[in-house]
Design an enzyme around this catalytic site. Structure first.
Site, mmCIF file in Angstrom:
data_model
loop_
_atom_site.group_PDB
_atom_site.id
_atom_site.type_symbol
_atom_site.label_atom_id
_atom_site.label_comp_id
_atom_site.label_asym_id
_atom_site.label_seq_id
_atom_site.Cartn_x
_atom_site.Cartn_y
_atom_site.Cartn_z
ATOM 1 N N ALA A 32 -4.337 7.959 -3.798
ATOM 2 C CA ALA A 32 -3.973 8.702 -5.001
ATOM 3 C C ALA A 32 -2.476 8.982 -4.933
ATOM 4 O O ALA A 32 -1.882 8.927 -3.854
ATOM 5 C CB ALA A 32 -4.757 10.007 -5.029
ATOM 6 N N GLY A 76 -7.705 6.959 -2.010
ATOM 7 C CA GLY A 76 -8.166 6.498 -3.318
ATOM 8 C C GLY A 76 -8.143 4.976 -3.428
ATOM 9 O O GLY A 76 -8.930 4.391 -4.175
HETATM 10 C C1 3H9 Z 1 -6.138 10.389 -1.890
HETATM 11 O O1 3H9 Z 1 -6.133 9.207 -2.037
HETATM 12 C C2 3H9 Z 1 -7.153 11.301 -2.528
HETATM 13 C C3 3H9 Z 1 -8.335 10.584 -3.149
HETATM 14 O O2 3H9 Z 1 -9.383 10.479 -2.216
HETATM 15 C C4 3H9 Z 1 -8.896 11.377 -4.290
HETATM 16 C C5 3H9 Z 1 -8.353 11.160 -5.622
HETATM 17 C C6 3H9 Z 1 -9.097 11.866 -6.706
HETATM 18 N N1 3H9 Z 1 1.519 9.050 -3.168
HETATM 19 O O3 3H9 Z 1 5.353 6.197 4.319
HETATM 20 P P1 3H9 Z 1 6.420 5.379 3.709
HETATM 21 C C7 3H9 Z 1 5.717 7.196 -0.878
HETATM 22 S S1 3H9 Z 1 -4.970 11.179 -0.969
HETATM 23 C C8 3H9 Z 1 2.792 9.166 -3.521
HETATM 24 O O4 3H9 Z 1 7.821 5.681 4.054
HETATM 25 P P2 3H9 Z 1 5.476 3.081 5.148
HETATM 26 C C9 3H9 Z 1 6.449 7.903 0.251
HETATM 27 O O5 3H9 Z 1 6.668 9.252 -0.051
HETATM 28 C C10 3H9 Z 1 -3.893 9.876 -0.437
HETATM 29 N N2 3H9 Z 1 3.809 8.632 -2.804
HETATM 30 O O6 3H9 Z 1 6.147 3.822 3.920
HETATM 31 C C11 3H9 Z 1 7.730 7.098 0.314
HETATM 32 O O7 3H9 Z 1 8.564 7.543 -0.741
HETATM 33 P P3 3H9 Z 1 10.156 7.578 -0.570
HETATM 34 C C12 3H9 Z 1 -4.465 9.059 0.654
HETATM 35 C C13 3H9 Z 1 3.497 7.975 -1.684
HETATM 36 O O8 3H9 Z 1 5.556 1.650 4.848
HETATM 37 C C14 3H9 Z 1 7.270 5.678 -0.012
HETATM 38 O O9 3H9 Z 1 6.021 5.826 -0.681
HETATM 39 N N3 3H9 Z 1 -3.477 8.104 1.124
HETATM 40 C C15 3H9 Z 1 2.179 7.827 -1.256
HETATM 41 O O10 3H9 Z 1 6.012 3.600 6.442
HETATM 42 C C16 3H9 Z 1 7.069 4.816 1.206
HETATM 43 O O11 3H9 Z 1 6.218 5.488 2.127
HETATM 44 C C17 3H9 Z 1 -2.642 8.395 2.122
HETATM 45 O O12 3H9 Z 1 -2.713 9.450 2.708
HETATM 46 C C18 3H9 Z 1 1.152 8.401 -2.041
HETATM 47 N N4 3H9 Z 1 -0.146 8.282 -1.711
HETATM 48 O O13 3H9 Z 1 3.947 3.532 5.108
HETATM 49 C C19 3H9 Z 1 -1.644 7.347 2.484
HETATM 50 N N5 3H9 Z 1 2.172 7.120 -0.092
HETATM 51 O O14 3H9 Z 1 10.543 6.144 -0.292
HETATM 52 C C20 3H9 Z 1 -0.262 7.936 2.498
HETATM 53 C C21 3H9 Z 1 3.448 6.829 0.173
HETATM 54 O O15 3H9 Z 1 10.653 8.153 -1.835
HETATM 55 N N6 3H9 Z 1 0.768 6.931 2.756
HETATM 56 N N7 3H9 Z 1 4.262 7.345 -0.774
HETATM 57 O O16 3H9 Z 1 10.369 8.462 0.624
HETATM 58 C C22 3H9 Z 1 0.977 6.403 3.967
HETATM 59 O O17 3H9 Z 1 0.283 6.652 4.916
HETATM 60 C C23 3H9 Z 1 2.161 5.478 4.106
HETATM 61 O O18 3H9 Z 1 3.038 5.749 3.041
HETATM 62 C C24 3H9 Z 1 1.817 3.964 4.079
HETATM 63 C C25 3H9 Z 1 3.128 3.150 4.055
HETATM 64 C C26 3H9 Z 1 1.020 3.621 5.347
HETATM 65 C C27 3H9 Z 1 1.007 3.605 2.871
#
Ligand code: 3H9
Length: 698
Positions: free
Chosen positions: A63, A102
């Site tokens: 999400a 999500g």
């Molecule tokens: C969910 O899904 C709830 C659902 O169950 C229910 C819904 C109803 N949203 O980490 P990075 C941004 S909860 C917005 O440096 P990497 C991050 O801030 C979510 N932004 O890259 C950064 O921005 P900036 C469950 C996001 O390659 C840029 O993307 N999912 C999100 O080292 C790059 O990120 C998670 O918890 C997001 N969801 O790692 C996964 N994710 O460049 C969360 C990232 O401006 N994300 N951004 O600083 C991660 O674990 C890592 O970002 C990922 C990539 C592994 C994907």
């Protein structure tokens, strides 16, 4: 049509592609785009199968966290997923990169899933203080069984494509996501395979329905380390609902749990921490576009506890290391400890059986500083005195290759002064790792007066590459973390003189959520170190000195502020210590009083926050969130309290400033007077957060 989701038809197969950099998060636009495209594909009489895939570096990573806590925008994810799952035409999710949160929930609402070999699939919501809120807790147990589902949902760690294939979470491993997904969809259409709707398939729940201990044991194993956290327990409850209730009712239960957590304080703090960590990697005051230098090999000076731990961090990330000692004996000892450490991890199943040999092969252990010549980054982890550091950097100037970044792992010494012993101060900075360096995630990157921007960028990006969390700090005694900790240390000692006992102080601090209190921490580090340093400087600390004079150096002597039974690390309160404190106070003519737990908490935490305010005012840290990152990843600050500066905002700065002023007077301690920045913010009714750019997690 949607800007971020595209629909193409290849004969009878519709391909829906999400393209919303950086991570294809499920913003309102993405949700709307998927809904529209899937609906069009369902309505298109030519289409017989649908593929959902993503452009860019990853499948949907979750999400859009920035939307949480704001008014919801339609369509909701549940609505999109319901459309997909009830589609009369098969939908195949074609996954690459990370299908998280999500994102995986979208894939679980598809009828089939395929993934590339390097893909990772997971429901990490607990790490944000949440539980999966779009059917993940109900569909994943039906896909892989409750045991693995609990691991993924309550533990929050993703699994790789191979494990996903084995568990039945994906049908196939494919070469490319779009082409592999399309080929798989053609196969499904040609074979007229029935639609596989996870909501209707309870077969993998049967065993846990018959024997609930399968589920409860898995939960117990995972929540052991969840002290203080709400999300893992709520997530486990939601998975339990998948076993106990019909699908729709389970979904309802999940939704309630999700909303409660999302609106709660813990998740707010954890979402803040997520963005704070990423913000910390952005260095303020460095020209945009500054590129780091290439680091192919690292040299580390010193194979002691610190040097060894740092070396392991690099080789764990596949970066070769030259490990340098002054003598064969020390080198052999250091290499031996690393080898043992790796073997123990392999024996526990933490790394593959062949990993110790492979990792040790990446370390070239040698004697003599003249061997640094082929390293692009040199980190010294030698003895912590200025004279020795200067001598080492003088030699580095002689032997290191031009352009190599020269880092000191000092935990408090002045890097500007160290840099003066070279002719290349622009290459010198601090990389302060925390012990044990192969485990602790924080790396304070110390920017000295003359540090070149590209050297700084190099240090930050290499720290991220080795899975550390970097935070850029300025030069001062103890940098951010230890400088704040010193304020806590001062108060904890004073509290003993007023009538508190070590175990009372430690209990308050651990109840707050820190892994250890100051006295147990002192026992672990060794009390003799401070004692010697006090003697050198002619300083007294009567209680601590009396302990050391009685041979109580901490854990290593089985006695310190606590006693320790043979071979145990459990700190046991010791009546002898109480006696020793009483005697010392009597000797000094001090009167004991009852110190309340509330006072202890305030005097442990507020002086640190006061120091944090000074650190911000001096520009030692650029943002309050950088200070929080230091405490979250270097000192075990409880993530559900967001970090000291975030927590201070939740307590209220006026209250903190007033209490500090009160204690300054009450305990006759001018160092507790509120810092000018804290006073100013308090008087203006503002927060530390108001000093930073608006947080994405606001
Ligand atoms: C969910 O899904 C709830 C659902 O169950 C229910 C819904 C109803 N949203 O980490 P990075 C941004 S909860 C917005 O440096 P990497 C991050 O801030 C979510 N932004 O890259 C950064 O921005 P900036 C469950 C996001 O390659 C840029 O993307 N999912 C999100 O080292 C790059 O990120 C998670 O918890 C997001 N969801 O790692 C996964 N994710 O460049 C969360 C990232 O401006 N994300 N951004 O600083 C991660 O674990 C890592 O970002 C990922 C990539 C592994 C994907």
């Amino acid at each position: 049509m949607s800007e971020v989701v595209k629909l193409e038809r290849h004969d009878n197969i519709a391909v829906v592609t999400v393209n919303s950099p950086p991570v294809n998060a499920l913003s309102a636009a993405v949700r709307g785009g998927i809904f529209e495209c899937i609906k069009s594909a369902i309505d298109d009489a030519q289409v017989q199968g649908i593929v959902l895939t993503c452009a860019g570096r990853t499948f949907i990573a979750g999400a859009d966290i920035t939307e949480f806590g704001k008014p919801p925008k339609p369509p909701g994810l549940a609505e999109v997923l319901s459309l997909m799952e009830s589609s009369p035409k098969p939908i195949v999710a074609a996954i690459h990169g990370t299908a998280l949160g999500g994102g995986l929930e979208v894939a679980l609402a598809c009828h089939y899933r395929v993934a590339t070999k390097d893909a990772k699939l997971g429901l990490p919501e607990v790490k944000l203080g949440l539980l999966p809120g779009a059917g993940g807790t109900q569909r994943l147990p039906r896909a892989v069984g409750p045991e693995l589902a609990v691991k993924m949902i309550v533990g929050g760690d993703p699994i790789g494509a191979d494990a996903a294939l084995k568990a039945g979470l994906i049908e196939e491993i494919v070469e490319g996501p779009a082409s592999g997904g399309e080929a798989f969809a053609r196969k499904v259409v040609a074979e007229k395979r029935p639609l596989r709707k996870l909501r209707d398939d309870d077969s993998k729940l049967a065993a846990a329905k018959a024997d609930r201990s399968i589920f409860t044991n898995a939960v117990a194993a995972l929540t052991k380390k969840s002290r203080g956290l709400e999300a893992p327990f709520a997530a486990a409850d939601a998975v339990g609902a998948a076993i106990d209730l019909p699908f729709e009712e389970g979904l309802k239960k999940e939704r309630e749990g999700f909303l409660k957590l999302m609106n709660g304080d813990q998740s707010k703090a954890q979402r803040y921490a997520f963005f704070a960590e990423r913000e910390a990697a952005k260095i303020s005051g460095v020209p945009e576009g500054t590129k780091g230098r290439n680091v192919a090999r690292v040299a580390i000076l010193g194979a002691g506890t610190m040097g060894g731990g740092i070396a392991m961090s690099f080789v764990n990330a596949g970066i070769p290391v030259t490990l340098i000692e002054t003598g064969e004996e020390q080198l052999k000892r250091g290499m031996g400890i690393m080898q043992k450490n790796y073997e123990a991890t392999a024996a526990r199943g933490g790394i593959p059986a062949d990993a110790p040999a492979k990792r040790m092969a990446l370390i070239n252990g040698v004697v003599g500083i003249e061997n640094v010549g082929d390293a692009d980054l040199v980190i010294e982890a030698v003895f912590e005195t200025m004279a020795i550091k200067k001598e080492v950097f003088g030699k580095l100037d002689q032997y290191a290759k031009p352009g190599a970044v020269l880092a000191s792992n000092t935990s408090y010494l002045n890097i500007d002064e160290i840099a003066q012993s070279t002719k290349r101060p622009q290459d010198v900075l601090g990389m302060h790792f925390f012990s044990p360096a192969n485990v602790m995630k924080l790396c304070e990157i110390v920017r000295a007066d003359k540090t070149a921007p590209d050297a700084l960028v190099t240090a930050v990006s290499i720290a991220r590459k080795i899975a550390k969390v970097p935070a850029v700090v300025g030069v001062c005694d103890g940098f951010v973390g230890n400088r704040m900790l010193a304020q806590r240390g001062k108060q904890s000692e004073k509290l003993l003189f007023e009538g508190a006992l070590p175990q009372q102080v430690d209990a308050v601090v651990t109840k707050f959520g820190m892994p250890m209190g100051p006295f147990a921490m002192g026992d672990l580090a060794g009390l003799d170190i401070g004692w010697r340093s006090r003697k050198d400087r002619g300083i007294k600390s009567e209680i601590a000195d009396a302990l050391c004079e009685a041979g109580r150096f901490g854990q290593k002597t089985g006695k310190g502020y606590y006693k320790y039974e043979q071979g145990s690390r459990a700190a046991l309160p010791d009546p002898e210590v109480e006696k020793l404190i009483d005697e010392t106070l009597a000797r000094l003519g001090r009167k004991k009083r009852v110190v309340s737990d509330d006072e202890i908490l305030e005097r442990m935490m507020y002086p640190m926050i006061n120091e944090g305010a000074k650190i911000l005012a001096e520009g030692i840290a650029a943002r309050p969130s950088d200070i929080d990152v230091v405490w979250l990843y270097g000192y075990g600050w409880p993530i559900y309290r967001g970090g000291p500066m975030f927590w201070a905002d939740t307590v209220g700065l006026k209250h903190i400033a007033d209490r500090l002023a009160f204690y300054a007077k009450e305990t006759n301690d001018p160092s507790l007077e509120p810092a000018p920045l804290l006073r100013k913010l308090a008087d203006e009714g503002k927060t530390f957060a108001s000093l930073a750019a608006p947080s994405k997690a606001a």
